[in-house]
Scaffold this active site. Structure first.
Site, PDB file in Angstrom:
ATOM      1  N   ARG A 126     -18.146   0.362  14.310  1.00  0.00           N
ATOM      2  CA  ARG A 126     -16.883  -0.134  14.853  1.00  0.00           C
ATOM      3  C   ARG A 126     -16.388   0.715  16.013  1.00  0.00           C
ATOM      4  O   ARG A 126     -16.467   1.936  15.971  1.00  0.00           O
ATOM      5  CB  ARG A 126     -15.814  -0.166  13.766  1.00  0.00           C
ATOM      6  CG  ARG A 126     -16.188  -1.148  12.678  1.00  0.00           C
ATOM      7  CD  ARG A 126     -15.191  -1.180  11.565  1.00  0.00           C
ATOM      8  NE  ARG A 126     -15.747  -1.967  10.462  1.00  0.00           N
ATOM      9  CZ  ARG A 126     -15.054  -2.816   9.734  1.00  0.00           C
ATOM     10  NH1 ARG A 126     -13.775  -2.994   9.956  1.00  0.00           N
ATOM     11  NH2 ARG A 126     -15.637  -3.491   8.762  1.00  0.00           N
TER      12      ARG A 126
ATOM     13  N   SER B  78      -9.172  -9.858 -12.136  1.00  0.00           N
ATOM     14  CA  SER B  78      -9.000  -9.635 -10.711  1.00  0.00           C
ATOM     15  C   SER B  78      -9.624 -10.771  -9.898  1.00  0.00           C
ATOM     16  O   SER B  78     -10.780 -11.136 -10.127  1.00  0.00           O
ATOM     17  CB  SER B  78      -9.676  -8.287 -10.375  1.00  0.00           C
ATOM     18  OG  SER B  78      -9.639  -8.025  -9.003  1.00  0.00           O
TER      19      SER B  78
ATOM     20  N   HIS C 194       0.604  -9.946   3.149  1.00  0.00           N
ATOM     21  CA  HIS C 194       0.541 -10.814   4.336  1.00  0.00           C
ATOM     22  C   HIS C 194       1.585 -11.919   4.317  1.00  0.00           C
ATOM     23  O   HIS C 194       1.501 -12.876   5.083  1.00  0.00           O
ATOM     24  CB  HIS C 194      -0.867 -11.386   4.498  1.00  0.00           C
ATOM     25  CG  HIS C 194      -1.854 -10.322   4.845  1.00  0.00           C
ATOM     26  ND1 HIS C 194      -2.020  -9.850   6.122  1.00  0.00           N
ATOM     27  CD2 HIS C 194      -2.655  -9.564   4.051  1.00  0.00           C
ATOM     28  CE1 HIS C 194      -2.912  -8.882   6.111  1.00  0.00           C
ATOM     29  NE2 HIS C 194      -3.312  -8.679   4.873  1.00  0.00           N
TER      30      HIS C 194
ATOM     31  N   LYS D 136       3.324  -4.513   8.167  1.00  0.00           N
ATOM     32  CA  LYS D 136       2.861  -5.733   8.839  1.00  0.00           C
ATOM     33  C   LYS D 136       4.083  -6.556   9.254  1.00  0.00           C
ATOM     34  O   LYS D 136       4.695  -6.250  10.265  1.00  0.00           O
ATOM     35  CB  LYS D 136       1.839  -6.448   7.949  1.00  0.00           C
ATOM     36  CG  LYS D 136       0.573  -5.574   7.826  1.00  0.00           C
ATOM     37  CD  LYS D 136      -0.467  -6.026   6.839  1.00  0.00           C
ATOM     38  CE  LYS D 136      -1.597  -4.993   6.752  1.00  0.00           C
ATOM     39  NZ  LYS D 136      -2.560  -5.242   5.690  1.00  0.00           N
TER      40      LYS D 136
ATOM     41  N   THR E 216       2.309  13.598  -2.940  1.00  0.00           N
ATOM     42  CA  THR E 216       2.224  13.421  -1.499  1.00  0.00           C
ATOM     43  C   THR E 216       3.627  13.319  -0.907  1.00  0.00           C
ATOM     44  O   THR E 216       4.542  12.809  -1.541  1.00  0.00           O
ATOM     45  CB  THR E 216       1.355  12.188  -1.146  1.00  0.00           C
ATOM     46  OG1 THR E 216       1.093  12.194   0.249  1.00  0.00           O
ATOM     47  CG2 THR E 216       2.017  10.879  -1.506  1.00  0.00           C
ATOM     48  N   THR E 217       3.779  13.835   0.302  1.00  0.00           N
ATOM     49  CA  THR E 217       5.074  13.846   0.978  1.00  0.00           C
ATOM     50  C   THR E 217       5.587  12.421   1.194  1.00  0.00           C
ATOM     51  O   THR E 217       4.826  11.517   1.521  1.00  0.00           O
ATOM     52  CB  THR E 217       4.933  14.588   2.324  1.00  0.00           C
ATOM     53  OG1 THR E 217       4.559  15.941   2.029  1.00  0.00           O
ATOM     54  CG2 THR E 217       6.221  14.586   3.118  1.00  0.00           C
TER      55      THR E 217
ATOM     56  N   THR F   8     -15.831  -6.594   5.859  1.00  0.00           N
ATOM     57  CA  THR F   8     -14.500  -7.192   5.730  1.00  0.00           C
ATOM     58  C   THR F   8     -14.622  -8.666   5.333  1.00  0.00           C
ATOM     59  O   THR F   8     -13.813  -9.178   4.560  1.00  0.00           O
ATOM     60  CB  THR F   8     -13.729  -7.036   7.059  1.00  0.00           C
ATOM     61  OG1 THR F   8     -13.800  -5.666   7.465  1.00  0.00           O
ATOM     62  CG2 THR F   8     -12.273  -7.422   6.912  1.00  0.00           C
TER      63      THR F   8
HETATM   64  C1  PLP Z   1      -3.303  -4.229   4.839  1.00  0.00           C
HETATM   65  C2  PLP Z   1      -3.378  -4.559   3.380  1.00  0.00           C
HETATM   66  C3  PLP Z   1      -2.938  -3.653   2.423  1.00  0.00           C
HETATM   67  C4  PLP Z   1      -2.590  -2.242   2.768  1.00  0.00           C
HETATM   68  O1  PLP Z   1      -1.351  -2.161   3.368  1.00  0.00           O
HETATM   69  P1  PLP Z   1      -1.079  -0.929   4.374  1.00  0.00           P
HETATM   70  O2  PLP Z   1       0.391  -0.830   4.393  1.00  0.00           O
HETATM   71  O3  PLP Z   1      -1.704  -1.307   5.675  1.00  0.00           O
HETATM   72  O4  PLP Z   1      -1.737   0.267   3.779  1.00  0.00           O
HETATM   73  C5  PLP Z   1      -2.870  -4.061   1.110  1.00  0.00           C
HETATM   74  N1  PLP Z   1      -3.239  -5.307   0.741  1.00  0.00           N
HETATM   75  C6  PLP Z   1      -3.703  -6.198   1.640  1.00  0.00           C
HETATM   76  C7  PLP Z   1      -4.090  -7.555   1.182  1.00  0.00           C
HETATM   77  C8  PLP Z   1      -3.798  -5.843   2.985  1.00  0.00           C
HETATM   78  O5  PLP Z   1      -4.299  -6.703   3.861  1.00  0.00           O
END
Ligand code: PLP
Length: 433
Positions: A21, A139, A219, A250, A279-280, A365
């Protein structure tokens, strides 16, 4: 042992498999999004203006004035970092505020914010499942990597049900029996094909067989439902799903992830998940920016309407030009190539010849043979952008000898304009008529 050679060969292997990539060097212009400056690799490093067509900042909230203002103000007031983990240094107020916004958004008692959506799935699924005695995880076969990692990390038994196949899910639930603890994990909107899960039917099965439900709405949050809570809100089933997971990165245009659930589930994850504890925390600026985006989208429908309209317009225009768009009920526009090398070449040509940036999507992917360009229109793309995109893609398809199709044209709504009409190619103009 030649350590260096091993790493070098590992990367060479990816190159041979056409899976290596390359990331484009982009400088986004918040005020002029979807425009960005691209710095090509190699000799000529002169920046060139490009149009971004593959951002997951779906609603362009990352550059929204309310968000930018909230981030700036919070940085000035509270400084840059969080100052530590919440266990060591306490919780800074902007995260408390954000968690209230998110619990309210999803109609849940509580929510818990993590440093990313990826971490929220790892922490949420693994902690919830491992606290349940002898839990069986069911799942969906197309679940995101972060969910798979959460399942693995839990150490629980797992069964995979065929994608969106509720009959198969029911079979597995029946076999497991009423008494056993069961956690159903799935997504609402799958980001590669853009298809949507039958959430209500899954909730019915969970009730019938006494299973818990965990949904990834990454999403969909910000983009679906009257207040932007996602597909569960749109379908009226938020209260029938036990745990709703989302991202702030997103549709909400910032960074971070979360779960929303009952107070006791959230308290348990907060208390047991190492990927939360050690983690912070997110910095105050990011929490404030995310909260501003969530608040804005609770009452503003304009972004959602324009987003859907641009997605339909893009699908319509590409399909009218004979390009192989996969139809689906969402804002994702998959343009199928079906070959890793060609997919990369198409992406390169679009960028170099046409100033259009669409990252190729290859294995792992998506499955081999289903390589694609994944196009994500935003409310900031215009009819003219769509027309330019279609012309560019037609040119690239012709150059690379990729097949056109006769498949049916994806419809617009009656009141929506056809972007193909703005194309300058005579053939495309005819297609519009
Ligand atoms: C991008 C994604 C995540 C992770 O979210 P981030 O905030 O980018 O770490 C989780 N689940 C799905 C389905 C995704 O596409």
């Amino acid at each position: 042992m030649d350590y260096e050679a091993i790493f070098h060969q590992s990367v060479e292997r990816l190159k041979m498999e056409r899976r290596y990539r390359v990331f484009a060097d982009l400088e986004r212009d918040a005020a002029r999004f979807p425009y960005a400056m691209w710095r090509p690799e190699g000799q000529d490093k002169t920046p060139r203006e490009v149009v971004i067509w593959c951002s997951n900042d779906y609603l362009a909230m990352g550059g929204h004035p309310d968000v930018v203002k909230a981030v700036t103000k919070a940085t000035q007031r509270h400084g840059a970092g969080a100052g530590g983990t919440r266990n060591i240094s306490g919780t800074h107020h902007p995260i408390v505020d954000l968690e209230h916004e998110l619990a309210d958004l999803h109609g849940k008692e509580a929510s818990l914010v993590f440093t990313s959506g990826w971490i929220s799935n790892l922490a949420g699924i693994s902690t919830i499942a491992s606290l349940l005695p002898d839990c069986l995880i069911l799942s969906d076969e197309l679940n995101h990597n972060s969910m798979i990692e959460g399942v693995r990390r839990s150490g629980c038994e797992k069964q995979v049900w065929r994608h969106n196949d509720v009959a198969h899910l029911e079979e597995l639930l029946q076999q497991a029996g009423q008494e056993r603890a069961k956690l159903i994990v799935f997504e609402s909107l799958y980001s590669m094909d853009g298809d949507i899960a039958p959430v209500a039917a899954i909730a019915d099965l969970a009730a019938k067989y006494n299973a818990m439900t965990y949904i990834d709405e990454v999403h969909a949050v910000g983009m679906y439902g009257a207040r932007g809570a996602g597909i569960c809100e749109r379908d009226g089933v938020m209260d029938r799903i036990d745990v709703i997971e989302g991202t702030l990165a997103k549709g909400f245009g910032n960074m971070g992830g979360y779960i929303a659930a009952s107070a006791s589930i959230v308290d348990a994850v907060r208390s047991y998940a190492p990927s939360f504890i050690f983690t912070t925390a997110l910095p105050p600026s990011v929490a404030a920016g995310a909260a501003a985006a969530v608040r804005h989208l609770k009452t503003s429908q304009g972004e959602r309407d324009q987003h859907q309209k641009m997605a339909r317009m893009t699908k319509h225009a590409l399909s009218a030009a004979g390009l192989p768009v996969m139809d689906n009920p969402s804002h994702i526009v998959p343009l199928m190539v079906g070959d890793a090398e060609k997919c990369k070449q198409a992406s390169d040509l679009l960028l170099e010849r046409h100033g259009i940036y669409i990252q190729p999507i290859n294995y792992p992917t998506v499955a081999i043979g289903t390589e694609r360009l994944r196009i994500t229109p935003t409310p900031r793309h215009t009819q003219a952008h769509v027309a330019e995109l279609v012309e560019a893609v037609v040119d690239v398809w012709t150059t690379l000898g990729l097949p056109f199709t006769q498949a049916s044209i994806i419809p617009l709504r009656r009141d929506e304009p056809a972007a193909v009409a703005q194309c300058t190619y005579p053939e495309l103009k005819r297609a519009a008529e």
